[in-house]
Motif scaffolding. Structure first.
Motif, PDB file in Angstrom:
ATOM      1  N   PRO A  23       0.757  -1.312   0.104  1.00 22.88           N
ATOM      2  CA  PRO A  23       0.151  -0.003  -0.262  1.00 22.88           C
ATOM      3  C   PRO A  23       0.918   1.222   0.244  1.00 22.88           C
ATOM      4  N   GLU A  24       2.012   1.393   0.655  1.00 24.49           N
ATOM      5  CA  GLU A  24       2.836   2.494   0.911  1.00 24.49           C
ATOM      6  C   GLU A  24       3.540   2.819  -0.706  1.00 24.49           C
ATOM      7  N   GLN A  25       3.581   1.631  -1.299  1.00 24.17           N
ATOM      8  CA  GLN A  25       4.304   2.040  -2.770  1.00 24.17           C
ATOM      9  C   GLN A  25       3.170   2.488  -3.498  1.00 24.17           C
ATOM     10  N   VAL A  26       1.868   2.069  -3.394  1.00 24.36           N
ATOM     11  CA  VAL A  26       0.871   2.652  -4.104  1.00 24.36           C
ATOM     12  C   VAL A  26       0.483   4.045  -3.936  1.00 24.36           C
ATOM     13  N   LEU A  27       0.614   4.447  -2.636  1.00 22.67           N
ATOM     14  CA  LEU A  27       0.575   5.918  -2.534  1.00 22.67           C
ATOM     15  C   LEU A  27       1.731   6.633  -2.826  1.00 22.67           C
ATOM     16  N   ARG A  28       2.799   6.263  -2.982  1.00 25.83           N
ATOM     17  CA  ARG A  28       3.972   7.074  -3.534  1.00 25.83           C
ATOM     18  C   ARG A  28       3.804   7.065  -4.998  1.00 25.83           C
ATOM     19  N   ALA A  29       3.319   6.064  -5.564  1.00 26.53           N
ATOM     20  CA  ALA A  29       3.094   6.225  -7.045  1.00 26.53           C
ATOM     21  C   ALA A  29       2.007   7.083  -7.339  1.00 26.53           C
ATOM     22  N   GLN A  30       0.907   7.301  -6.592  1.00 20.02           N
ATOM     23  CA  GLN A  30      -0.143   8.065  -6.908  1.00 20.02           C
ATOM     24  C   GLN A  30       0.227   9.436  -6.649  1.00 20.02           C
TER      25      GLN A  30
ATOM     26  N   PRO B  35       2.791  -7.488 -10.082  1.00 13.75           N
ATOM     27  CA  PRO B  35       2.882  -8.801 -10.497  1.00 13.75           C
ATOM     28  C   PRO B  35       1.953  -9.862 -10.180  1.00 13.75           C
ATOM     29  N   GLY B  36       1.268  -9.552  -8.822  1.00 10.70           N
ATOM     30  CA  GLY B  36       0.291 -10.463  -8.168  1.00 10.70           C
ATOM     31  C   GLY B  36      -0.793  -9.962  -7.933  1.00 10.70           C
ATOM     32  N   PHE B  37      -1.665 -10.660  -7.110  1.00 12.71           N
ATOM     33  CA  PHE B  37      -3.038 -10.027  -6.605  1.00 12.71           C
ATOM     34  C   PHE B  37      -2.905 -10.207  -5.227  1.00 12.71           C
ATOM     35  N   ASP B  38      -2.974  -8.961  -4.586  1.00  8.26           N
ATOM     36  CA  ASP B  38      -2.829  -8.635  -3.082  1.00  8.26           C
ATOM     37  C   ASP B  38      -4.047  -7.707  -2.731  1.00  8.26           C
ATOM     38  N   PRO B  39      -4.922  -8.319  -1.884  1.00  8.16           N
ATOM     39  CA  PRO B  39      -6.172  -7.460  -1.735  1.00  8.16           C
ATOM     40  C   PRO B  39      -5.741  -6.082  -0.865  1.00  8.16           C
ATOM     41  N   ALA B  40      -4.687  -6.029  -0.138  1.00  6.86           N
ATOM     42  CA  ALA B  40      -4.407  -4.821   0.685  1.00  6.86           C
ATOM     43  C   ALA B  40      -4.016  -3.828  -0.413  1.00  6.86           C
TER      44      ALA B  40
ATOM     45  N   VAL C  56      -4.760  -3.749  -3.730  1.00  5.73           N
ATOM     46  CA  VAL C  56      -5.903  -3.074  -4.555  1.00  5.73           C
ATOM     47  C   VAL C  56      -6.745  -2.414  -3.704  1.00  5.73           C
ATOM     48  N   SER C  57      -6.698  -2.587  -2.326  1.00  8.74           N
ATOM     49  CA  SER C  57      -7.613  -1.649  -1.454  1.00  8.74           C
ATOM     50  C   SER C  57      -7.057  -0.225  -1.790  1.00  8.74           C
ATOM     51  N   ALA C  58      -5.850  -0.246  -1.382  1.00  7.98           N
ATOM     52  CA  ALA C  58      -4.841   1.081  -1.387  1.00  7.98           C
ATOM     53  C   ALA C  58      -5.286   1.660  -2.635  1.00  7.98           C
ATOM     54  N   ALA C  59      -5.158   1.108  -3.694  1.00  8.72           N
ATOM     55  CA  ALA C  59      -5.211   1.625  -5.025  1.00  8.72           C
ATOM     56  C   ALA C  59      -6.690   2.403  -5.371  1.00  8.72           C
ATOM     57  N   GLN C  60      -7.715   1.608  -4.877  1.00  6.41           N
ATOM     58  CA  GLN C  60      -9.021   2.196  -5.059  1.00  6.41           C
ATOM     59  C   GLN C  60      -9.226   3.413  -3.939  1.00  6.41           C
ATOM     60  N   GLY C  61      -8.503   3.019  -2.874  1.00  5.29           N
ATOM     61  CA  GLY C  61      -8.924   4.191  -1.832  1.00  5.29           C
ATOM     62  C   GLY C  61      -8.267   5.449  -2.172  1.00  5.29           C
TER      63      GLY C  61
ATOM     64  N   ALA D 194     -13.574 -10.254  -8.390  1.00  8.72           N
ATOM     65  CA  ALA D 194     -14.544 -10.214  -7.272  1.00  8.72           C
ATOM     66  C   ALA D 194     -14.294  -8.898  -6.372  1.00  8.72           C
ATOM     67  N   ALA D 195     -12.891  -8.334  -6.620  1.00 14.02           N
ATOM     68  CA  ALA D 195     -12.328  -7.150  -6.022  1.00 14.02           C
ATOM     69  C   ALA D 195     -12.505  -5.999  -6.889  1.00 14.02           C
ATOM     70  N   GLY D 196     -13.222  -6.026  -7.945  1.00  5.60           N
ATOM     71  CA  GLY D 196     -13.393  -5.079  -8.852  1.00  5.60           C
ATOM     72  C   GLY D 196     -12.419  -4.707  -9.891  1.00  5.60           C
ATOM     73  N   CYS D 197     -11.644  -5.682 -10.193  1.00  2.00           N
ATOM     74  CA  CYS D 197     -10.541  -5.368 -11.271  1.00  2.00           C
ATOM     75  C   CYS D 197     -10.566  -5.984 -12.422  1.00  2.00           C
ATOM     76  N   VAL D 198     -11.453  -5.471 -13.381  1.00  2.00           N
ATOM     77  CA  VAL D 198     -11.470  -6.088 -14.643  1.00  2.00           C
ATOM     78  C   VAL D 198     -10.406  -5.986 -15.613  1.00  2.00           C
ATOM     79  N   PHE D 199      -9.648  -5.408 -15.383  1.00  2.00           N
ATOM     80  CA  PHE D 199      -8.385  -5.024 -16.252  1.00  2.00           C
ATOM     81  C   PHE D 199      -7.199  -5.679 -15.353  1.00  2.00           C
TER      82      PHE D 199
END
Length: 210
Positions: free
Chosen positions: A73-80, A90-95, A97-102, A122-127
């Motif tokens: 999640p920290e990397q997601v926030l830095r990227a954003q 490279p993989g599916f991690d719910p945490a 995905v949740s950070a990106a959606q948040g 199921a987590a809303g990731c169609v892509f």
């Protein structure tokens, strides 16, 4: 996400890049743009990633800049915060995905199995990113997965083992929006500042697609 899908569909090719030196970021992005490719994925495998994204966003208008290898999640926030247009893992991690959606960052998780594809949907990731594409079974494996999931509207960006010799085979699959590839911008070429060779490879790949 619909806007990102449309942009990647038009692009078809996303160079996947490892940058060790932020000073190489803008020259690389400009080289790709001049060669006809206005998309790039900067992987979070080095400390230069976030600043490289920020510099490209600020200095190369029109470049679609993705942040790859987002593992926390920290990397997601830095990227954003750096201005990335979308994120990739490279993989599916719910945490993650949740950070990106948040934070509102369009996100492409990695999948390689039916279970992962189902969980991502199921987590809303169609892509989704099919990774590692060739080692995981290639186009034959992806087609087998899609036979069970095509009706969901899933869209795929395969990455891993894709090059000029097989990218057309991948793009022939209707659900494949674009392909990620590291052969165009190999680290050794970037480190050497060999923009001429990177430009040549980019033009060659785009010409093959046309």
């Amino acid at each position: 996400m619909d806007t990102i899908l449309a942009a990647l569909c038009a692009l078809k090719l996303v160079p996947v890049v490892v940058l060790n030196d932020v000073e190489k970021a803008v020259p690389l992005a400009r080289t790709l743009m001049e060669a006809g490719c206005n998309g790039i994925e900067i992987t979070f495998r080095t400390e230069a990633a976030a600043e490289s994204i920020a510099r490209i966003v600020a200095e190369v208008p029109g470049m679609l800049v993705g942040a790859g290898t987002l593992l926390s999640p920290e990397q997601v926030l830095r990227a954003q915060s750096a201005g990335a247009t979308f994120g990739v893992a490279p993989g599916f991690d719910p945490a993650v995905v949740s950070a990106a959606q948040g934070c509102g960052l369009p996100f492409v998780p990695g999948i390689a199995t039916a279970s992962e594809m189902s969980q991502a949907l199921a987590a809303g990731c169609v892509f989704q990113k099919f990774f590692p594409a060739e080692p995981a079974g290639g186009t034959k494996m992806l087609k087998a997965l899609l036979a069970a999931f095509r009706h969901t509207g899933v869209r795929i960006m395969p990455t891993g083992g894709i090059g000029a010799d097989n990218i057309k085979e991948w793009l022939a699959i209707p659900e494949v929006v674009a392909c990620g590839g590291s052969w165009i911008c190999e680290a050794k070429l970037i480190d050497a500042g060999d923009w001429a060779e990177i430009g040549r490879r980019t033009r060659e790949a785009l010409s093959a697609l046309r």
